[in-house]
Scaffold this active site. Structure first.
Site, PDB file in Angstrom:
ATOM      1  N   GLU A 221      46.391  45.880  30.274  1.00 58.12           N
ATOM      2  CA  GLU A 221      45.254  46.475  30.980  1.00 58.12           C
ATOM      3  C   GLU A 221      44.820  47.740  30.268  1.00 58.12           C
ATOM      4  O   GLU A 221      45.409  48.804  30.460  1.00 58.12           O
ATOM      5  CB  GLU A 221      45.594  46.748  32.460  1.00 58.12           C
ATOM      6  CG  GLU A 221      46.887  47.493  32.720  1.00 58.12           C
ATOM      7  CD  GLU A 221      46.898  48.142  34.088  1.00 58.12           C
ATOM      8  OE1 GLU A 221      46.068  47.822  34.931  1.00 58.12           O
ATOM      9  OE2 GLU A 221      47.763  49.010  34.292  1.00 58.12           O
TER      10      GLU A 221
ATOM     11  N   HIS B  77      51.524  49.679  37.048  1.00 56.36           N
ATOM     12  CA  HIS B  77      50.061  49.668  36.985  1.00 56.36           C
ATOM     13  C   HIS B  77      49.562  51.046  36.543  1.00 56.36           C
ATOM     14  O   HIS B  77      50.165  52.062  36.853  1.00 56.36           O
ATOM     15  CB  HIS B  77      49.483  49.301  38.352  1.00 56.36           C
ATOM     16  CG  HIS B  77      48.011  49.008  38.330  1.00 56.36           C
ATOM     17  ND1 HIS B  77      47.070  50.002  38.304  1.00 56.36           N
ATOM     18  CD2 HIS B  77      47.335  47.837  38.304  1.00 56.36           C
ATOM     19  CE1 HIS B  77      45.861  49.457  38.275  1.00 56.36           C
ATOM     20  NE2 HIS B  77      45.995  48.145  38.265  1.00 56.36           N
TER      21      HIS B  77
END
Length: 242
Positions: free
Chosen positions: A155, A83
């Protein structure tokens, strides 16, 4: 880094009856401390459990880390790796992420591999280079059959928690690039089977437009997942459209 165990229980108990009949696969990803409590609530339902991070060793002198077998023991079937916040705040690289992906697959955990560009990289026209590098290094030494067990999350870092969102067309373009890279690097079947999801200020207001794009298979939800009512609207977007 949100929610105590009590908070997580309350949220999941509110959420569960509202999504249980939906055909969309729902994965809840609470902090480590709430994993087992959430698993206890969703046990026997279609809702899956995931963790926010993992270490690449199965045991040993790695104080503070959580291993893949520990996550499986807590009821997890998914885990987020790489992430942008892990990369930005804790120095994770594509190389360390690759080790986490391999360790997760070895323990039958489905890794959700996150890749994406910063605002500066976007403005410099480096988006596709960043995505290719993330795939090349993050998936190093993996075989096609393993890739079919992975979820790729695009993302754009500039859109996380900022209220800015890539336009559906921009997001779809990046997803199309990722799918094309899979086809060229492995094979057509792998590129068609792998799920590529979008993460970056996804809300109930933009989910319909994002999911209307042909290459977007799902969404990685951040802030909007902290309240059951907003999360349910995202999960049930197909029902609303009908």
């Amino acid at each position: 880094m949100n929610m105590t165990i009590a908070d997580a229980r309350k949220t999941v108990n509110s959420l569960l009856p509202l999504v249980s009949g939906n055909e969309v696969e729902v994965v809840l990803v609470p902090p480590f401390t709430a994993l087992y409590a959430v698993h206890d609530i969703i046990r026997g339902t279609k809702v899956k459990l995931g963790a926010q991070d993992v270490f690449w060793e199965e045991s040993g002198a790695y104080t503070g880390e959580i291993s893949p077998p520990m996550l499986v023991d807590a009821g997890c079937s998914y885990v987020i790796v790489g992430h942008s916040e892990r990369r930005g705040y804790f120095g994770e690289t594509n190389i360390s992420v690759n080790r986490k992906v391999a360790a997760s697959l070895k323990n039958n955990l489905c890794p959700i591999l996150c890749i994406g560009e910063t605002l500066q990289e976007k403005e410099e026209g480096k988006t596709l280079d960043i995505l290719e590098n993330g795939l090349l290094e993050g998936l190093k030494d993996l075989k096609a059959d393993q890739l079919r067990e992975i979820v790729i999350a695009y993302e754009p870092i500039w859109a996380i928690g900022t209220g800015k969102t890539a336009t559906p067309e921009q997001a779809n373009e990046s997803h199309l690039f990722i799918r094309g890279w899979m086809k060229n690097s492995f094979d057509r079947e792998t590129s068609e089977l792998i799920r590529i999801i979008y993460g970056g200020s996804v809300t109930s207001e933009n989910i319909d437009r994002l999911m209307a794009q042909p290459e977007i298979d799902g969404a990685l939800i951040g802030g909007a997942s902290l309240k059951a009512d907003s999360f349910v609207k995202i999960v049930n977007y197909r029902i609303r459209k009908e």
